[in-house]
Design a protein around this motif. Sequence first.
Motif, PDB file in Angstrom:
ATOM      1  N   GLU A  23       0.840  -1.194   0.000  1.00 15.73           N
ATOM      2  CA  GLU A  23       0.000   0.000   0.000  1.00 15.73           C
ATOM      3  C   GLU A  23       0.881   1.252   0.000  1.00 15.73           C
ATOM      4  O   GLU A  23       1.902   1.294   0.692  1.00 15.73           O
ATOM      5  CB  GLU A  23      -0.899  -0.012   1.236  1.00 15.73           C
ATOM      6  N   PRO A  24       0.475   2.277  -0.769  1.00 17.59           N
ATOM      7  CA  PRO A  24       1.298   3.507  -0.829  1.00 17.59           C
ATOM      8  C   PRO A  24       1.544   4.108   0.557  1.00 17.59           C
ATOM      9  O   PRO A  24       2.613   4.605   0.842  1.00 17.59           O
ATOM     10  CB  PRO A  24       0.458   4.459  -1.683  1.00 17.59           C
ATOM     11  N   SER A  25       0.511   3.999   1.432  1.00 18.23           N
ATOM     12  CA  SER A  25       0.672   4.590   2.767  1.00 18.23           C
ATOM     13  C   SER A  25       1.816   3.913   3.526  1.00 18.23           C
ATOM     14  O   SER A  25       2.520   4.543   4.314  1.00 18.23           O
ATOM     15  CB  SER A  25      -0.623   4.456   3.556  1.00 18.23           C
ATOM     16  N   LEU A  26       2.012   2.615   3.266  1.00 26.88           N
ATOM     17  CA  LEU A  26       3.095   1.886   3.941  1.00 26.88           C
ATOM     18  C   LEU A  26       4.448   2.455   3.519  1.00 26.88           C
ATOM     19  O   LEU A  26       5.343   2.664   4.346  1.00 26.88           O
ATOM     20  CB  LEU A  26       3.013   0.388   3.586  1.00 26.88           C
ATOM     21  N   VAL A  27       4.573   2.714   2.217  1.00 24.97           N
ATOM     22  CA  VAL A  27       5.830   3.261   1.705  1.00 24.97           C
ATOM     23  C   VAL A  27       6.068   4.646   2.316  1.00 24.97           C
ATOM     24  O   VAL A  27       7.168   4.954   2.779  1.00 24.97           O
ATOM     25  CB  VAL A  27       5.799   3.343   0.157  1.00 24.97           C
ATOM     26  N   VAL A  28       4.992   5.441   2.371  1.00 21.81           N
ATOM     27  CA  VAL A  28       5.115   6.798   2.918  1.00 21.81           C
ATOM     28  C   VAL A  28       5.547   6.734   4.391  1.00 21.81           C
ATOM     29  O   VAL A  28       6.482   7.421   4.820  1.00 21.81           O
ATOM     30  CB  VAL A  28       3.775   7.562   2.776  1.00 21.81           C
ATOM     31  N   VAL A  29       4.885   5.855   5.159  1.00 23.26           N
ATOM     32  CA  VAL A  29       5.207   5.747   6.587  1.00 23.26           C
ATOM     33  C   VAL A  29       6.647   5.243   6.763  1.00 23.26           C
ATOM     34  O   VAL A  29       7.407   5.768   7.590  1.00 23.26           O
ATOM     35  CB  VAL A  29       4.208   4.798   7.297  1.00 23.26           C
ATOM     36  N   SER A  30       7.039   4.241   5.964  1.00 22.74           N
ATOM     37  CA  SER A  30       8.393   3.693   6.074  1.00 22.74           C
ATOM     38  C   SER A  30       9.432   4.771   5.783  1.00 22.74           C
ATOM     39  O   SER A  30      10.427   4.900   6.506  1.00 22.74           O
ATOM     40  CB  SER A  30       8.592   2.528   5.095  1.00 22.74           C
ATOM     41  N   VAL A  31       9.187   5.538   4.721  1.00 19.64           N
ATOM     42  CA  VAL A  31      10.137   6.591   4.351  1.00 19.64           C
ATOM     43  C   VAL A  31      10.183   7.657   5.450  1.00 19.64           C
ATOM     44  O   VAL A  31      11.254   8.079   5.889  1.00 19.64           O
ATOM     45  CB  VAL A  31       9.750   7.229   2.987  1.00 19.64           C
ATOM     46  N   ALA A  32       8.989   8.051   5.908  1.00 18.98           N
ATOM     47  CA  ALA A  32       8.931   9.100   6.939  1.00 18.98           C
ATOM     48  C   ALA A  32       9.662   8.648   8.197  1.00 18.98           C
ATOM     49  O   ALA A  32      10.435   9.416   8.780  1.00 18.98           O
ATOM     50  CB  ALA A  32       7.481   9.434   7.262  1.00 18.98           C
ATOM     51  N   LEU A  33       9.452   7.396   8.598  1.00 22.18           N
ATOM     52  CA  LEU A  33      10.103   6.911   9.816  1.00 22.18           C
ATOM     53  C   LEU A  33      11.604   6.748   9.609  1.00 22.18           C
ATOM     54  O   LEU A  33      12.406   7.130  10.450  1.00 22.18           O
ATOM     55  CB  LEU A  33       9.482   5.580  10.252  1.00 22.18           C
TER      56      LEU A  33
END
Lengths: 856, 232
Positions: free
Chosen positions: A353-363
């Motif tokens: 899911e795109p949100s997973l990629v966003v959260v992973s990158v942000a973290l």
Amino acid sequence: MNLQLTLAARYLWGRKLRSFLTTLAIVIGVMVIMGTGIYMPTFMDAFNKSILSASGQTDVMITHKTGEAFSVSVLNRVKTVDGIRVIAGAIDRPVALPPNFYGRNSTVSGFAIVGVDPNVAPFLHDYQITQGRFLKQGDGNVAVISQRLADSLNVKLGDALRVPTTEGVVKLTIVGLMPGRALVGNEQVLITLSQAQKLLDMSGRINVIEANLTTTDKAQSEAIVNQIKAQLGDNYTLGGLTSGSEFLGAMQMAQVMFSMFGFFTLLMGGFIIFNTFRTIVAERRHDIGMLRAIGASRGTIIGLVLAEGLVQGVVGTTIGLALGYLFGMGFTGLAAPMMKQFMNMTISAVIVEPSLVVVSVALGVGVTLFAGLLPAFTASRVTPIEALRPSIGVTIQRVGRIGAIVGAVLIAIALVGLLSGSFELIALGGMLFLVGLVLVAPVLVKPFANAFGVLTALIFAREGTSELAQGNLTRQPGRAAITASATMIGLAIVVGIGGMMFSLSDTITGLFQKSLGSDYLLLPPSVAIWKGDIGAGQGLANKIRSINGVGAVSTLRYAQSYIQTATVKGAGETAIAVLGIDPVEYPKIASLEFQKGNQQDAFAALGRAERNAIVNGVLAAQANLKVGDLIPLSTPEGQQEYRIIAIGGDVLSMKINTVYVSQAVMREDFRKSEDIFYQINLAPGANPATVEQWLNAIVDDYPQFRLVVGREYLAEFRQQYDAIYGGFYFLLGILAFPSLIAILNTLAIGVIERTREIGMLRAIGATRRQVWRTIVAEALLLSALGTAFGILGGLYLSYVIVQGMSASGIFKMAYSFPLTGVLAATAVGLIFGVIAALFPARQASQMEIIKALRYE
Amino acid sequence: MPLIQAENLTKVYGTGETAVTALDHVNVRVELGEFVAVMGPSGCGKSTLLHLLGGLDRPTDGSVSVDGQPLAKLSDDALSKLRRRKIGFVFQFFNLIPILSSIENAALPLLLDSVSPTRAKQKAADWLTKVGLGARLGNRPDQLSAGQQQRVAIARALITDPVLVLADEPTGNLDTKSSDEIAALLQQVAKEWGRSVLMVTHDPRIAAYAERIVLMRDGKIVEDKRNAKAEG
């Protein structure tokens, strides 16, 4: 920024090993978050495709909020609403198939049996018949299926299609073929409504109403929908079929747990980076001072350190994302056979899911930048005069007493929380204890190093290397403490969760024997997620009872329901699985694990013609229910209040909100009399071989069930449990890995920092071996410190988790001391210490003396 | 108007009984294009004087003006800007960034001033050529001799066309031959290129390259004389 990035890239490239090790910490953190984050949507997708039906193509679709069937009379109520062009009731029932139902090579794990009114259905859906005909009124055992399903099953027009029903296996003649549905995995077997009602034990009932409206105008459509809602009340949903949301809750819980793993890994990464940056700033005081002297502002210096963090964060996150994807694929690949065997789910594709990629990158990037923030500000405070002073080498760090005092206070508060018996305070205490240990750690470095130094002195006797190692550690207690903290967090979680699982394993084995300890079991394809299971009518139980040698037969029935609950987000609906048991037969074979109330009174109460119920621990905790409370359950016959007579549950429903009612009450309120699970005990003196032969003969007619010998199922369950354990331990191993990097990193940095000092030691006569041993001894001391803290924190955590589970009322658990886990953590901690030392020790011992002495 | 004007400059380190007066009411003026050497025994306050004149540290008392700007009124950022644009520093330990090449080290002040990397490198190449390192543009500090490293540091100090170059024991880490070369180069900086140079040194032979020699003792200027030999 360009200058900062250039310098950052050059510095990183100039210290390749250190850059690699620091970045690796981020890589692992992001990898765990990404990898485990893939699991939830992937399994949910498999779940949807295997078990749930897709929404139809009609304007309006009405289902009961519980997901259960309801009376055909509801259809007549909807018909009175103006603006409906065409309307029909139908049965749409997902069918989970037992493994190999259509042979070993079949990929079909489920479909939906859809009973439609042949006269109206073609006006609701665009059924394009490519071969044969559509259904007609009066059709019996005939079906229309898609070409794709026909291809998958290798059948053609005129062939017979075997389907499991409550009357046993029925052969349907394929009279029509239509194109495949757009959504793969949701194939339908269309039969007439009257036949579906007969085959699925749903006489006079439907579970979906579909309607097309006279208008396509949005406002007018909404007005019609509102009229329907007004006509039906709150118990019906207008939209898609309700899913197995009680299972969704359990999956989300697992997801939260996995995310915690990733977060803790990143936290360790943060410690490692913080440590590295602090050292970098100390090392580069001259460079920074010079930059300040020639005009670099404080902002420029902060930007310089953060740019380095940014480069590492971006590189580490990118690699972490890629490895996380592979890890996620591997993990789901490993889990796939188990999901297929036990839950009958086919995993077709890995979902990111795109949100997973966003959260992973942000973290990933966020943690790196955050960890670099404090060192960056420290760097900005370096005065230009630093550039003019000669280098004084490694400084001796002072220990901050205030942090230690705060840490000690936090540990004391945590202990008070533990004694309070309150779930919230115990859970909070767990976190405070770990934070407290991190803060106290620097003060303990010196006494600890001295105490363990005695041991290392024994190993490295007469060489003086042990004293040197001790000295190296204690002159930078802050750095040693941060390294030890990273190790501690890793091992604390390993020991904590390992300890909790150890206790859980003991408890569950006992519970399993209690609730599933019968001689034989008839298992549906999907155990615990009952929604897709097709059961059997009363006839099967009667046939089994008639076998000579069968002593007792108990069955489970299933219905869906929900209750209104107040959550932190406001009022909501909580999905519930309702299990119908026979209060006379069930206690002969099995029992529930009671947390409140006792077996005798509870089953006696269930036997009375009253709405009595037993609720399981998860539900009682979530909805704050007590014995004596009334629980309002939504049923197809409206809301009904059940009095809670006990709190308890069985092993299969441990994580799912469950209410146990008597089968008589279930028949009345839910109109369900379909048995989905059987437990059978032999009569005294019966011949198991003969009974088994008879049972097999009967089950042949009901292939949706699998006959399993009780003790074999226990072994199977344990195997499944061990497989899940295996997965957990694998994750725990990954979690422990950053601590290896932390030690390696600190040692490597120490060697780089002390290059001149090592050169001096070699110059005054230290052998390569002595230098090597100094570093190894330092590593041992460092890892021993981290391991001791980790075990201490881990034991506390595991105790907290077990106590917390019991205090929350979710699950009654007895604490078992995880001796194996403690020994394993000690071994892992110390072995990691030695492994981590190998490279830096070699690097230090191989140094060229002259070069080392000139090192800047 | 003098380029540097310091009045009653005082610096006290520590407080109470442990207080040490490093500079005691020092007055000094340096004109544009002047090459001044500050000499004196260790601990006499010469480095402290250089720090205060360069805006690297704040005085306990007294005032400093550089090119007409009183330093006391400047914020940290404004001081950074002044150092970047008007003052060049040369250190005893060269203080080159080990991971950057000669040209990149020399270009640093311009890059800090947001000059485009191409222009900064062009100018760095020009200055490195002027200080005799035209053939060593791509070498990192560890590939240069000590004298060459100090030349890179001088090129870095001059790249922003500062009015003032402050050098703290620039030959302290060099052999005799390299020391003479660096001293001669600093002389050239003042005489040919028109910058003021204030050099702290304890070596009379190196100080002899300056046209004015200031002698310090116990935080005070005890002698301030012209050096006719150098002037000639």
